[in-house]
Design an enzyme around this catalytic site. Structure first.
Site, PDB file in Angstrom:
ATOM      1  N   HIS A 184      -7.784  -5.344  -1.276  1.00  0.00           N
ATOM      2  CA  HIS A 184      -6.583  -4.865  -0.322  1.00  0.00           C
ATOM      3  C   HIS A 184      -5.134  -5.933  -0.008  1.00  0.00           C
ATOM      4  O   HIS A 184      -4.706  -6.050   0.045  1.00  0.00           O
ATOM      5  CB  HIS A 184      -6.881  -3.965   0.100  1.00  0.00           C
ATOM      6  CG  HIS A 184      -5.676  -2.331   0.487  1.00  0.00           C
ATOM      7  ND1 HIS A 184      -5.315  -1.770  -0.839  1.00  0.00           N
ATOM      8  CD2 HIS A 184      -5.377  -2.196   1.584  1.00  0.00           C
ATOM      9  CE1 HIS A 184      -4.063  -1.448   0.173  1.00  0.00           C
ATOM     10  NE2 HIS A 184      -4.458  -1.520   1.624  1.00  0.00           N
ATOM     11  N   SER A 196       1.295  -1.451   0.071  1.00  0.00           N
ATOM     12  CA  SER A 196       0.139   0.348   0.380  1.00  0.00           C
ATOM     13  C   SER A 196       1.188   1.175  -0.147  1.00  0.00           C
ATOM     14  O   SER A 196       1.416   1.246  -1.325  1.00  0.00           O
ATOM     15  CB  SER A 196      -1.115   0.005   0.845  1.00  0.00           C
ATOM     16  OG  SER A 196      -1.889   1.068   0.961  1.00  0.00           O
ATOM     17  N   ASP A 234      -9.899  -3.977  -5.171  1.00  0.00           N
ATOM     18  CA  ASP A 234      -9.457  -2.985  -4.229  1.00  0.00           C
ATOM     19  C   ASP A 234      -9.645  -1.686  -3.918  1.00  0.00           C
ATOM     20  O   ASP A 234      -9.784  -0.937  -4.990  1.00  0.00           O
ATOM     21  CB  ASP A 234      -7.558  -3.513  -3.916  1.00  0.00           C
ATOM     22  CG  ASP A 234      -6.829  -2.981  -3.242  1.00  0.00           C
ATOM     23  OD1 ASP A 234      -7.507  -1.762  -2.397  1.00  0.00           O
ATOM     24  OD2 ASP A 234      -5.741  -2.663  -2.986  1.00  0.00           O
TER      25      ASP A 234
END
Length: 699
Positions: free
Chosen positions: A671, A550, A636
């Site tokens: 995610h 991320s 995501d």
């Protein structure tokens, strides 16, 4: 998975596209990889390209499948498959969860205090049946113990569905609780995110509703037995960058409504049994001021950074909740990051010199402080599940990079720490074979950056090293234990965590020194830590593998651009790499709430230039790059799939080396990658296999 064997890596088509801001035009020939129908992804060209990348990943990893399988087997062997949590009391019941041998997901149980047989109250495995992805969200039981409310996500999109279950309160209980015919038995609430809060009388449930931009902009209240269409508004947040959530106060008599972004917050209060009553505003929002509250016996307790960056603790009356009287002053040394109120004492948590602290305090004597002491030089600890207002024992967790996850009860009266459970490793683990160190490495501007390291005591100096970091949102990476990490450490790696600026490891100033205009400190710290570890003899240039996800994936993208020769392998999980384009799109989910972290390039020419200067996608150059493994999730909502896809496409076009570049997109996940404890371990095994392969250690 494709059945054909590709002869070469996919080459994405370049389609003419550009955008202009502040007099600067940016060419973006891979913008077409964003499906115009997102969040639905149906564009045939987009899907074909992602499938082609997945086929290339499968083909290149195929010769290493025996290694992946061996790593998966050893990682799985370190997991106690028939494991359970330590039961904890709430009301008249003990609650816990269990894994059965071979099961991907948990079962949740309870039994009455004293005698009684366990009740199965929820089975994640049954809920996940037939789903490629499953994640349990909120899980809460009404105060009287009769009703369970839970939420789950079946796609990775982070839109949760709420269901209710009648638990009854019969004693002795039946072996398994099943849904019963009740007026609310078919109730379902769609499109939620965040906590679920029962009113004390158990007739209503407060929840957060997600809008089209994946932002929780409103709190609603559902009366059991009525359709969702009749749910009433509790609070509406009109600021596009703020999100709202709810919780009950320590005595469960007030509903605490919190709203905010990454730097500003505001709190309202409502009677817990009357959530739609006119709320009491604690203090109006003020840019840059964050605060959260709790209540005890009509007194408001406030944790705020209004007069010190490391927060103070204050109190106020309900009649004048915005007039705060300091109870604990802010400190340059101690970072106060939270507090908990109980009947006979309260607890403050924070960090001192980067190490977690738990402190018991007296209501009668503010100067009386009882810290809970731990012996290791580097560790992580914190309160866990303490649901009762009257607690004579505090449940807490503890671990270090060599000490497995441990659950303790701290006996308040005696100060005794009672070990209830320590993570079992069935295949065997001897902590005496390992050593953990906490170093300080000087960055280029003279700042000393903490680094946590674990390795075997018999490791040879200069061997391979894996370096991990995150460095954003004020999240401190804890120096905790990991069984999967042992697959590297037992093969001669040192494993290091760089506590770089952008996290709040050393306090709030540490976080502020890695955001907005100071963002490049984060990247420089990481590179300088790597060079410092080389200088200290821990490893050598080119023998360092790195990973981050991320915002930590953004870090991977930046340092791959700036210092490619340092890295032997790079693993970037769902990386936030198309920073400029994302921050320029105010209609994209979550973007407005991100501007306080990264800057708003729409309104600020300076922010535009600063982001452009480091944005990994925009700074890809015609140069050699290290071997790279990149992951993405089609569903995501946080880092959209096209960011890593565009980045990899541009890298394939530009890079001048012959090193591996692989992209794996989970077509049914979000995610966090695949769900289920074993499926997620297999992905970790693939990552470790890639690192070993690229560093010449696959044998």
């Amino acid at each position: 998975m494709s059945t054909s064997r590709p002869a070469a890596p996919p080459k994405a088509e370049k389609r003419e596209f550009s955008y202009s801001h502040h007099g600067i035009t940016i060419a973006d020939p891979y913008a077409w990889l964003r499906d115009p129908g997102y969040p639905e992804v149906t564009d045939k060209d987009v899907l074909a390209h992602l499938e082609a990348e997945n086929a290339w990943f499968e083909m290149r990893m195929e010769p290493h499948k025996p290694l992946v399988d061996a790593l998966f087997k050893e990682m799985r062997a370190r997991i106690k498959e028939d494991d359970s949590t330590v039961p904890q009391r709430r009301g008249d019941w003990l609650y816990w969860s269990e894994f059965e041998e071979g099961a991907e997901y948990r079962k949740y149980y309870r039994k009455p205090i004293g005698d009684g047989d366990p009740q199965l109250i929820l089975d994640e495995n049954a809920l996940a049946e037939g789903l490629e992805y499953f994640r349990l969200g909120a899980f809460t039981v009404s105060r009287d113990g009769n009703i369970l409310a839970y939420s789950f996500d079946g796609s990775g999109s982070e839109r949760f569905r709420v269901r209710f279950k009648s638990l009854g309160n019969q004693i002795p209980p039946s072996e398994e609780i099943v849904d019963v015919r009740a007026p609310w038995g078919d109730d379902a609430i769609e499109g939620t995110l965040g906590n679920l809060v029962f009113t004390p009388d158990g007739t209503q449930l407060v929840y957060g509703l997600v809008n089209d931009s994946w932002r929780v902009d409103r709190l609603m209240v559902h009366r059991l037995g009525t359709p969702q269409s009749e749910d009433r508004l509790v609070y509406l947040e009109k600021d596009d960058s703020f999100q709202v959530g709810a919780a009950l106060s320590a005595q469960e008599d007030w509903l605490i409504i919190g709203t905010g972004d990454n730097e500003t917050s505001e709190v309202h209060l409502a009677p817990a049994n009357e959530p739609t009553a006119k709320p009491i505003l604690v203090k109006p929002r003020q840019k840059g001021v964050e605060y959260d509250v709790d209540l005890r016996d009509g007194v408001v307790w406030i944790h705020a950074n209004d007069d010190h960056v490391n927060f103070r603790l204050a109190t106020a009356s309900l009649a004048n909740p915005g007039e705060w009287t300091t109870l604990i002053e802010g400190s340059d040394e101690f970072y106060l990051d939270g507090f908990e109120l109980y009947r006979d004492f309260y607890v403050t948590e924070g960090r001192l010199n980067g190490l977690d602290q738990i402190q018991l305090r007296s209501y009668e004597d503010p100067s009386l402080v009882k810290p809970i002491a731990f012996a290791e030089p580097s560790y992580t600890t914190g309160l866990t599940n303490n649901p009762e207002y009257h607690q004579d024992k505090l449940r807490l967790s503890y671990q270090s990079m060599v000490t497995p996850d441990s659950v303790y009860d701290y006996h308040v009266a005696s100060g005794e720490l009672e070990l209830l459970k320590q993570q079992e490793i069935p295949s065997g683990y001897d902590p005496s074979l390992y050593v953990t160190e906490r170093l300080e490495i000087e960055a280029r501007d003279g700042t000393k950056v903490p680094v946590s390291v674990v390795m075997r005591k018999d490791r040879k100096p200069g061997g391979p090293l894996h370096l991990y970091a995150y460095g954003a949102y004020g999240y401190a990476v804890p120096p905790g234990f990991s069984t999967t990490r042992l697959s590297l450490v037992d093969r001669g790696f040192a494993y290091a965590i760089a506590h770089i600026r952008g996290g709040d490891d050393l306090g709030r100033k540490w976080y502020l020194a890695g955001k907005l205009e100071e963002r490049t400190n984060t990247f420089n710290d990481f590179v300088d830590v790597a060079k410092g570890l080389v200088a200290k003899g821990y490893t050598a240039k080119g023998r360092i593998s790195i990973s981050g996800g991320s915002a930590g994936g953004e870090l991977m993208g930046v340092v791959a651009n700036t210092d490619p020769e340092l890295w032997g392998a790079v693993v970037a999980h769902v990386p936030f790499v198309d920073v400029l384009a994302t921050m320029l799109d105010g209609d994209l989910p979550l973007t407005p709430g991100e501007w306080p972290e990264w800057g708003n390039p729409i309104t600020s020419k300076r922010a535009f230039a600063q982001i452009l200067a480091y944005s990994p996608y925009d700074q890809v150059a015609a140069q050699d790059y290290p071997p790279m493994l990149v992951t993405a999730g089609l569903n995501d909502p946080r880092v959209t799939y096209w960011e890593p896809a565009k980045w990899v496409a541009k890298l394939r076009e530009s890079k001048t080396d012959g090193n591996e570049l692989l992209l794996k997109t989970n077509m049914g996940a979000g995610h966090g990658g695949k769900s289920g404890r074993f499926e997620s371990i297999r992905e970790t095994a693939e990552e470790v296999a890639f690192v070993l392969w690229q560093l010449g250690l696959a044998e």
